[in-house]
Design a protein around this motif. Sequence first.
Motif, PDB file in Angstrom:
ATOM      1  N   HIS A   1      -4.640   0.083   9.916  1.00 54.95           N
ATOM      2  CA  HIS A   1      -5.303   1.388  10.074  1.00 54.95           C
ATOM      3  C   HIS A   1      -4.253   2.486   9.964  1.00 54.95           C
ATOM      4  CE1 HIS A   1      -8.315   4.253  11.238  1.00 54.95           C
ATOM      5  NE2 HIS A   1      -7.635   4.625  12.308  1.00 54.95           N
ATOM      6  N   TYR A   2      -4.228   3.178   8.820  1.00 56.54           N
ATOM      7  CA  TYR A   2      -3.268   4.243   8.564  1.00 56.54           C
ATOM      8  C   TYR A   2      -4.014   5.445   7.988  1.00 56.54           C
ATOM      9  CZ  TYR A   2      -0.144   0.272   9.055  1.00 56.54           C
ATOM     10  OH  TYR A   2       0.495  -0.841   9.528  1.00 56.54           O
ATOM     11  N   PRO A   3      -4.609   6.261   8.827  1.00 58.33           N
ATOM     12  CA  PRO A   3      -5.428   7.392   8.355  1.00 58.33           C
ATOM     13  C   PRO A   3      -4.647   8.327   7.436  1.00 58.33           C
ATOM     14  CG  PRO A   3      -5.709   7.066  10.716  1.00 58.33           C
ATOM     15  CD  PRO A   3      -4.573   6.182  10.304  1.00 58.33           C
ATOM     16  N   GLY A   4      -5.272   8.676   6.309  1.00 56.13           N
ATOM     17  CA  GLY A   4      -4.674   9.612   5.376  1.00 56.13           C
ATOM     18  C   GLY A   4      -3.621   9.025   4.470  1.00 56.13           C
ATOM     19  N   LEU A   5      -3.369   7.719   4.555  1.00 53.91           N
ATOM     20  CA  LEU A   5      -2.351   7.075   3.744  1.00 53.91           C
ATOM     21  C   LEU A   5      -2.963   5.925   2.950  1.00 53.91           C
ATOM     22  CD1 LEU A   5       0.448   6.838   6.477  1.00 53.91           C
ATOM     23  CD2 LEU A   5       0.358   8.495   4.609  1.00 53.91           C
ATOM     24  N   ASP A   6      -2.301   5.554   1.867  1.00 50.74           N
ATOM     25  CA  ASP A   6      -2.704   4.368   1.113  1.00 50.74           C
ATOM     26  C   ASP A   6      -2.009   3.150   1.720  1.00 50.74           C
ATOM     27  OD1 ASP A   6      -4.292   5.759  -0.617  1.00 50.74           O
ATOM     28  OD2 ASP A   6      -2.821   5.880  -2.222  1.00 50.74           O
ATOM     29  N   SER A   7      -2.744   2.082   1.932  1.00 52.11           N
ATOM     30  CA  SER A   7      -2.141   0.868   2.474  1.00 52.11           C
ATOM     31  C   SER A   7      -2.775  -0.351   1.826  1.00 52.11           C
ATOM     32  CB  SER A   7      -2.302   0.790   3.996  1.00 52.11           C
ATOM     33  OG  SER A   7      -3.645   0.595   4.352  1.00 52.11           O
TER      34      SER A   7
ATOM     35  N   TYR B   1       1.384  -7.694   7.722  1.00 53.53           N
ATOM     36  CA  TYR B   1       2.399  -6.798   7.163  1.00 53.53           C
ATOM     37  C   TYR B   1       1.746  -5.989   6.048  1.00 53.53           C
ATOM     38  CZ  TYR B   1       5.064 -10.141   9.796  1.00 53.53           C
ATOM     39  OH  TYR B   1       5.509 -10.950  10.822  1.00 53.53           O
ATOM     40  N   HIS B   2       1.772  -4.679   6.203  1.00 53.87           N
ATOM     41  CA  HIS B   2       1.096  -3.779   5.273  1.00 53.87           C
ATOM     42  C   HIS B   2       2.107  -2.874   4.573  1.00 53.87           C
ATOM     43  CE1 HIS B   2      -2.970  -4.632   6.954  1.00 53.87           C
ATOM     44  NE2 HIS B   2      -2.269  -4.896   8.028  1.00 53.87           N
ATOM     45  N   VAL B   3       1.887  -2.667   3.263  1.00 54.29           N
ATOM     46  CA  VAL B   3       2.670  -1.694   2.513  1.00 54.29           C
ATOM     47  C   VAL B   3       1.924  -0.367   2.570  1.00 54.29           C
ATOM     48  CG1 VAL B   3       3.675  -1.081   0.294  1.00 54.29           C
ATOM     49  CG2 VAL B   3       3.554  -3.472   0.979  1.00 54.29           C
TER      50      VAL B   3
ATOM     51  N   TRP C   1       6.531   2.307   3.228  1.00 56.36           N
ATOM     52  CA  TRP C   1       6.869   1.605   4.465  1.00 56.36           C
ATOM     53  C   TRP C   1       6.209   0.234   4.458  1.00 56.36           C
ATOM     54  CZ3 TRP C   1       9.741   2.263   8.878  1.00 56.36           C
ATOM     55  CH2 TRP C   1      10.408   3.491   9.004  1.00 56.36           C
ATOM     56  N   ILE C   2       6.869  -0.732   5.054  1.00 51.29           N
ATOM     57  CA  ILE C   2       6.264  -2.032   5.330  1.00 51.29           C
ATOM     58  C   ILE C   2       6.145  -2.132   6.843  1.00 51.29           C
ATOM     59  CG2 ILE C   2       6.425  -4.524   5.079  1.00 51.29           C
ATOM     60  CD1 ILE C   2       8.142  -4.064   2.590  1.00 51.29           C
ATOM     61  N   ASP C   3       4.916  -2.194   7.331  1.00 54.76           N
ATOM     62  CA  ASP C   3       4.663  -2.107   8.762  1.00 54.76           C
ATOM     63  C   ASP C   3       3.855  -3.309   9.230  1.00 54.76           C
ATOM     64  OD1 ASP C   3       4.784  -0.650  11.265  1.00 54.76           O
ATOM     65  OD2 ASP C   3       2.644  -0.277  11.030  1.00 54.76           O
TER      66      ASP C   3
ATOM     67  N   LEU D   1       6.350  -2.681  -5.776  1.00 56.58           N
ATOM     68  CA  LEU D   1       5.119  -3.390  -5.419  1.00 56.58           C
ATOM     69  C   LEU D   1       4.896  -4.596  -6.329  1.00 56.58           C
ATOM     70  CD1 LEU D   1       2.713  -0.383  -4.706  1.00 56.58           C
ATOM     71  CD2 LEU D   1       3.893  -1.831  -3.050  1.00 56.58           C
ATOM     72  N   ASP D   2       5.185  -4.438  -7.621  1.00 57.66           N
ATOM     73  CA  ASP D   2       5.048  -5.564  -8.548  1.00 57.66           C
ATOM     74  C   ASP D   2       6.000  -6.691  -8.162  1.00 57.66           C
ATOM     75  OD1 ASP D   2       3.130  -4.190  -9.949  1.00 57.66           O
ATOM     76  OD2 ASP D   2       4.482  -3.533 -11.549  1.00 57.66           O
ATOM     77  N   TRP D   3       7.228  -6.316  -7.782  1.00 54.70           N
ATOM     78  CA  TRP D   3       8.202  -7.337  -7.371  1.00 54.70           C
ATOM     79  C   TRP D   3       7.743  -8.036  -6.092  1.00 54.70           C
ATOM     80  CZ3 TRP D   3      11.253  -7.047  -2.844  1.00 54.70           C
ATOM     81  CH2 TRP D   3      12.144  -8.107  -2.684  1.00 54.70           C
ATOM     82  N   LEU D   4       7.226  -7.284  -5.127  1.00 50.19           N
ATOM     83  CA  LEU D   4       6.720  -7.904  -3.903  1.00 50.19           C
ATOM     84  C   LEU D   4       5.624  -8.911  -4.215  1.00 50.19           C
ATOM     85  CD1 LEU D   4       6.454  -4.878  -1.415  1.00 50.19           C
ATOM     86  CD2 LEU D   4       8.047  -6.804  -1.274  1.00 50.19           C
ATOM     87  N   GLN D   5       4.738  -8.553  -5.143  1.00 49.72           N
ATOM     88  CA  GLN D   5       3.656  -9.462  -5.504  1.00 49.72           C
ATOM     89  C   GLN D   5       4.202 -10.742  -6.126  1.00 49.72           C
ATOM     90  OE1 GLN D   5       0.433  -9.100  -4.746  1.00 49.72           O
ATOM     91  NE2 GLN D   5       0.139 -11.168  -5.570  1.00 49.72           N
TER      92      GLN D   5
END
Length: 308
Positions: A149-155, A272-274, A142-144, A290-294
């Motif tokens: 702050h996203y507990p339990g998730l990688d961001s 904006y967080h991935v 997701w892009i939010d 993710l590489d393309w976004l970078q």
Amino acid sequence: MPFASFSSLHIFAQIAACLSFKEAAEALHLTQSALSHRIRKLEQELGFQLFVRQTRRIALTPEGERLYREVSRHFASVCHEIEDIRHQALRGTLEVGSTPTFAQHWLVPRLGRFYQRHPDLGLQLRSKGSRVDFALHPADLWIDYGDGHYPGLDSRLLLDEVLLPVCSPAYAAQHGLRENPTALAGCLLLHDVESIRQSDPHSEWRGWLAAAGLPVETGRHHYSFTHYDAAIIAARSGLGVAMGRYQLARELVARGELIFPFDTTYHQGHGYHVVTRREFSSLPRVRAFLDWLQQELEAMPDGAPTGA
């Protein structure tokens, strides 16, 4: 203790998804009696009841709901992994969730370059304005827009964001706005409340006015919109001055459709967080995206907001 086979859990998940033995039996090409037998055996092995059998329907028990959440989540991960192995990692479909505003103004206009890099990888984009919830809205990532702050998730932070007023060039000229923020007293201020979690539609404008050293009373006339796009369209049409997001408005400014009449910016701690589930963050298709976004970020022009 050892319990049910993978196939029994799969049968349970199919029934739980549609809450119908008949529909599940048709999907699995089995008889309803065979499914009922497998579920009874599964319940015996687990030691708790999964379904409440009613006159014309079935429902999950609280224990069944808890098991279904976990089983469906892990089945999705296993199925994604099998798909990657079967299709040599970068085939199949990448599922991306995004806030509608970011999708429309930043992501979608750039997707052509992602397709050129990975033509064999399909993409499904889901635009939702709600908070990230992988159980409710499954996706690979997701892009939010939020505070990170996203507990339990990688961001990871994709783009930081600042707020500053935007309006049409004609509106700025009509009200003498360029480098004259006190002139806002005679303007209609446009509010976007899409990303505001509390019931305070004026909070972004109030924060910017404070950053500019202006009293809150500077803005006396207000229109509020539940979507950022509506506020921006209103600003482009000359209705008033919107509180813009720099990363999303900068291209409209570059095309001359809007201007930033003032240099002052307001940072409210959002960007904006991935966001990914931890078990999905290493999937090849996720890493490719993710590489393309970078690369897209590195290709963006530098520079701070200007009033010109």
